[in-house]
Design a protein around this motif. Structure first.
Motif, PDB file in Angstrom:
ATOM      1  N   MET A   1       4.273 -62.909   0.042  1.00  0.00           N
ATOM      2  CA  MET A   1       3.219 -61.897  -0.061  1.00  0.00           C
ATOM      3  C   MET A   1       3.799 -60.640  -0.698  1.00  0.00           C
ATOM      4  SD  MET A   1       0.880 -63.650   1.536  1.00  0.00           S
ATOM      5  CE  MET A   1       0.526 -64.746   2.919  1.00  0.00           C
ATOM      6  N   ILE A   2       3.269 -60.277  -1.874  1.00  0.00           N
ATOM      7  CA  ILE A   2       3.732 -59.085  -2.586  1.00  0.00           C
ATOM      8  C   ILE A   2       2.693 -57.986  -2.387  1.00  0.00           C
ATOM      9  CG2 ILE A   2       4.400 -58.131  -4.803  1.00  0.00           C
ATOM     10  CD1 ILE A   2       5.137 -60.935  -5.709  1.00  0.00           C
ATOM     11  N   HIS A   3       3.075 -56.934  -1.702  1.00  0.00           N
ATOM     12  CA  HIS A   3       2.178 -55.813  -1.426  1.00  0.00           C
ATOM     13  C   HIS A   3       2.372 -54.749  -2.519  1.00  0.00           C
ATOM     14  CE1 HIS A   3       1.368 -57.181   2.789  1.00  0.00           C
ATOM     15  NE2 HIS A   3       2.530 -57.808   2.563  1.00  0.00           N
ATOM     16  N   VAL A   4       1.266 -54.373  -3.158  1.00  0.00           N
ATOM     17  CA  VAL A   4       1.313 -53.417  -4.274  1.00  0.00           C
ATOM     18  C   VAL A   4       1.150 -52.000  -3.734  1.00  0.00           C
ATOM     19  CG1 VAL A   4       0.240 -52.685  -6.434  1.00  0.00           C
ATOM     20  CG2 VAL A   4       0.379 -55.126  -5.862  1.00  0.00           C
ATOM     21  N   ASN A   5       2.037 -51.128  -4.155  1.00  0.00           N
ATOM     22  CA  ASN A   5       1.963 -49.712  -3.813  1.00  0.00           C
ATOM     23  C   ASN A   5       1.874 -48.908  -5.102  1.00  0.00           C
ATOM     24  OD1 ASN A   5       2.089 -47.266  -2.421  1.00  0.00           O
ATOM     25  ND2 ASN A   5       4.328 -47.223  -2.477  1.00  0.00           N
ATOM     26  N   VAL A   6       0.692 -48.360  -5.365  1.00  0.00           N
ATOM     27  CA  VAL A   6       0.479 -47.587  -6.587  1.00  0.00           C
ATOM     28  C   VAL A   6       1.020 -46.182  -6.374  1.00  0.00           C
ATOM     29  CG1 VAL A   6      -1.212 -46.698  -8.225  1.00  0.00           C
ATOM     30  CG2 VAL A   6      -1.539 -48.965  -7.187  1.00  0.00           C
ATOM     31  N   GLU A   7       1.925 -45.769  -7.244  1.00  0.00           N
ATOM     32  CA  GLU A   7       2.560 -44.464  -7.115  1.00  0.00           C
ATOM     33  C   GLU A   7       1.815 -43.425  -7.941  1.00  0.00           C
ATOM     34  OE1 GLU A   7       6.604 -45.215  -8.300  1.00  0.00           O
ATOM     35  OE2 GLU A   7       7.243 -45.482  -6.214  1.00  0.00           O
ATOM     36  N   THR A   8       1.464 -42.327  -7.320  1.00  0.00           N
ATOM     37  CA  THR A   8       0.830 -41.201  -8.005  1.00  0.00           C
ATOM     38  C   THR A   8       1.904 -40.170  -8.338  1.00  0.00           C
ATOM     39  OG1 THR A   8      -1.209 -41.548  -6.744  1.00  0.00           O
ATOM     40  CG2 THR A   8      -0.911 -39.397  -7.803  1.00  0.00           C
ATOM     41  N   PRO A   9       1.962 -39.748  -9.607  1.00  0.00           N
ATOM     42  CA  PRO A   9       3.004 -38.788  -9.978  1.00  0.00           C
ATOM     43  C   PRO A   9       2.814 -37.463  -9.252  1.00  0.00           C
ATOM     44  CG  PRO A   9       1.426 -39.060 -11.758  1.00  0.00           C
ATOM     45  CD  PRO A   9       1.110 -40.105 -10.761  1.00  0.00           C
ATOM     46  N   THR A  10       3.898 -36.865  -8.848  1.00  0.00           N
ATOM     47  CA  THR A  10       3.859 -35.582  -8.138  1.00  0.00           C
ATOM     48  C   THR A  10       4.341 -34.418  -9.009  1.00  0.00           C
ATOM     49  OG1 THR A  10       6.064 -36.033  -7.250  1.00  0.00           O
ATOM     50  CG2 THR A  10       4.180 -36.702  -5.898  1.00  0.00           C
ATOM     51  N   LYS A  11       5.061 -34.697 -10.074  1.00  0.00           N
ATOM     52  CA  LYS A  11       5.531 -33.664 -10.980  1.00  0.00           C
ATOM     53  C   LYS A  11       5.122 -34.018 -12.412  1.00  0.00           C
ATOM     54  CE  LYS A  11       9.530 -32.246  -8.201  1.00  0.00           C
ATOM     55  NZ  LYS A  11      11.005 -32.039  -8.184  1.00  0.00           N
ATOM     56  N   LEU A  12       4.363 -33.126 -13.039  1.00  0.00           N
ATOM     57  CA  LEU A  12       3.874 -33.339 -14.409  1.00  0.00           C
ATOM     58  C   LEU A  12       4.293 -32.166 -15.282  1.00  0.00           C
ATOM     59  CD1 LEU A  12       0.206 -34.467 -13.583  1.00  0.00           C
ATOM     60  CD2 LEU A  12       2.138 -35.961 -14.157  1.00  0.00           C
ATOM     61  N   ASP A  13       4.674 -32.472 -16.520  1.00  0.00           N
ATOM     62  CA  ASP A  13       4.909 -31.370 -17.461  1.00  0.00           C
ATOM     63  C   ASP A  13       3.556 -30.960 -18.040  1.00  0.00           C
ATOM     64  OD1 ASP A  13       4.256 -33.253 -19.414  1.00  0.00           O
ATOM     65  OD2 ASP A  13       6.347 -33.738 -19.844  1.00  0.00           O
ATOM     66  N   GLU A  14       3.571 -29.955 -18.905  1.00  0.00           N
ATOM     67  CA  GLU A  14       2.305 -29.403 -19.412  1.00  0.00           C
ATOM     68  C   GLU A  14       1.525 -30.431 -20.215  1.00  0.00           C
ATOM     69  OE1 GLU A  14       3.001 -25.871 -21.569  1.00  0.00           O
ATOM     70  OE2 GLU A  14       3.813 -24.735 -19.863  1.00  0.00           O
TER      71      GLU A  14
END
Length: 382
Positions: free
Chosen positions: A328-341
């Motif tokens: 069983m492969i559990h998917v964890n979608v990562e949301t970026p926390t640091k963005l450049d302009e």
């Protein structure tokens, strides 16, 4: 007048314990009150019983040979008890004489050869070894047969001898006097510990025990599908018993080492894969690790965090059945926390295109507040 107990039983002065017992049994059958109830025969039976009681006890026999008669006045013996019989009347030997059995506590010499102790051995295995099985060399301390004496306990060229205290019977008897008359008590021989034999010259390697302790290595086959805590019994592979007795058992306790990626639940394996937000939205092909090697996995566009991808027959083999568990492969979608302009600008533009720059809050069924859940529970209870 001093009595000759040897003459009473009709045996030589150097008669063995077995010869004395055999003579007594023969006379007991002839003279027992149930067979000959007359008073003269009862007196004769009493005399024969006293003679056997003295000559069958090594300490009393030694005293008698030195001139002391335990049944003489003041000698610690004497008659008494019901029916004209002494309180030390050896009832169990009468039972032996008539029925061939035992009554009371006489059990004869103890068996020198006793079963060895069973031992537990911890075996640490990797996940792949528990999943597919493995042949393993395990090393542990145990008791093995002494090769010098081959379990006999006696030094080479010597042998065990009959215990001179109990004459090989394994037990010694003692007669004491009480207000009820004479009482005979039987206990294991303290010299040979109830075994009936002694070892004048013990083996130097095992100190007479017939076994020595050492580390041994066994090659064992671990079946596929064992889990953490599984015990495997190897019958007859444990410690050798004292005096060359049969071996006990070995219990292998499986300890599964933690895996850096997979967590095992029964026959199934679970892992978590982190996927960037853009890859989850657009879909992507990626390589994933399994116990069978790397495999290509297609992640469809729009995959959400918490989604589970099942790879059939990629778990561990089943211990008590055919087939395998799943991965069983559990998917964890990562949301970026640091963005450049530039990245932030692009995401804002995407949000405007999707009308998500001010997304409305949404409640799914069952996600209401505390009071609504309390109200639903109350309504359901009515």
């Amino acid at each position: 007048m001093a009595r000759d107990y040897y003459a009473i039983l009709g045996v030589r002065r150097d008669a063995t314990k077995d010869e004395i017992k055999k003579a007594y049994r023969r006379l007991a059958r002839e003279l027992h009150p149930d067979v000959n109830p007359d008073s003269a025969t009862q007196d004769r039976f009493k005399e024969v019983t006293q003679a056997y009681e003295v000559l069958s006890d090594p300490e009393k026999r030694r005293m008698f040979d030195m001139g002391a008669d335990p049944y003489a006045p003041g000698g610690g013996g004497g008659a008494g008890g019901a029916g004209g019989f002494g309180g030390g009347f050896p009832f169990d030997d009468i039972m032996n004489a008539f029925f061939g059995g035992q009554a009371g506590g006489r059990g004869g010499p103890r068996d020198r050869m006793r079963r060895g102790r069973s031992i537990k051995v911890r075996v640490e295995l990797d996940l792949s070894e528990t999943a597919f099985g493995v042949t393993k060399d395990i090393t542990f301390p145990t008791a093995v047969l002494c090769e010098t004496c081959q379990g006999e306990g006696a030094a080479p060229g010597t042998k065990r001898e009959t215990c001179d205290m109990c004459q090989g019977n394994g037990e010694v008897s003692q007669v004491t006097r009480s207000f009820l008359g004479q009482v005979m008590t039987t206990r294991p021989c303290p010299q040979c510990e109830g075994q009936g034999v002694s070892i004048p010259s013990p083996c130097a390697d095992c100190a007479g025990e017939g076994r020595v302790r050492e580390k041994v290595t066994r090659k064992v086959q671990i079946p596929a599908g064992v889990d953490d805590g599984t015990q495997i019994q190897l019958a007859g592979e444990g410690e050798v018993g004292p005096n060359g007795g049969p071996r006990g058992d070995i219990f292998l306790e499986i300890v599964q080492r933690p895996h850096p990626i997979f967590e095992r639940q029964g026959d199934d394996l679970h892992c978590t894969i982190a996927v960037p937000m853009t890859a989850a939205a657009l879909g992507v092909s990626m390589t994933v690790e399994t116990l069978d090697g790397n495999e290509e996995l297609d992640l469809r566009p729009g995959t959400n965090s918490g989604h589970v991808i099942t790879l059939n027959e990629r778990g561990t083999k089943r211990l008590n059945g055919p087939g395998r568990g799943d991965l069983m492969i559990h998917v964890n979608v990562e949301t970026p926390t640091k963005l450049d302009e530039e990245q932030e600008s692009l995401l804002r533009k995407l949000a405007e295109l999707r009308s998500e720059n001010q997304p409305p809050g949404k409640f799914s069924p069952g996600q209401g507040n505390f009071f609504s859940r309390l109200r639903d529970a109350f309504n359901g209870a009515r």
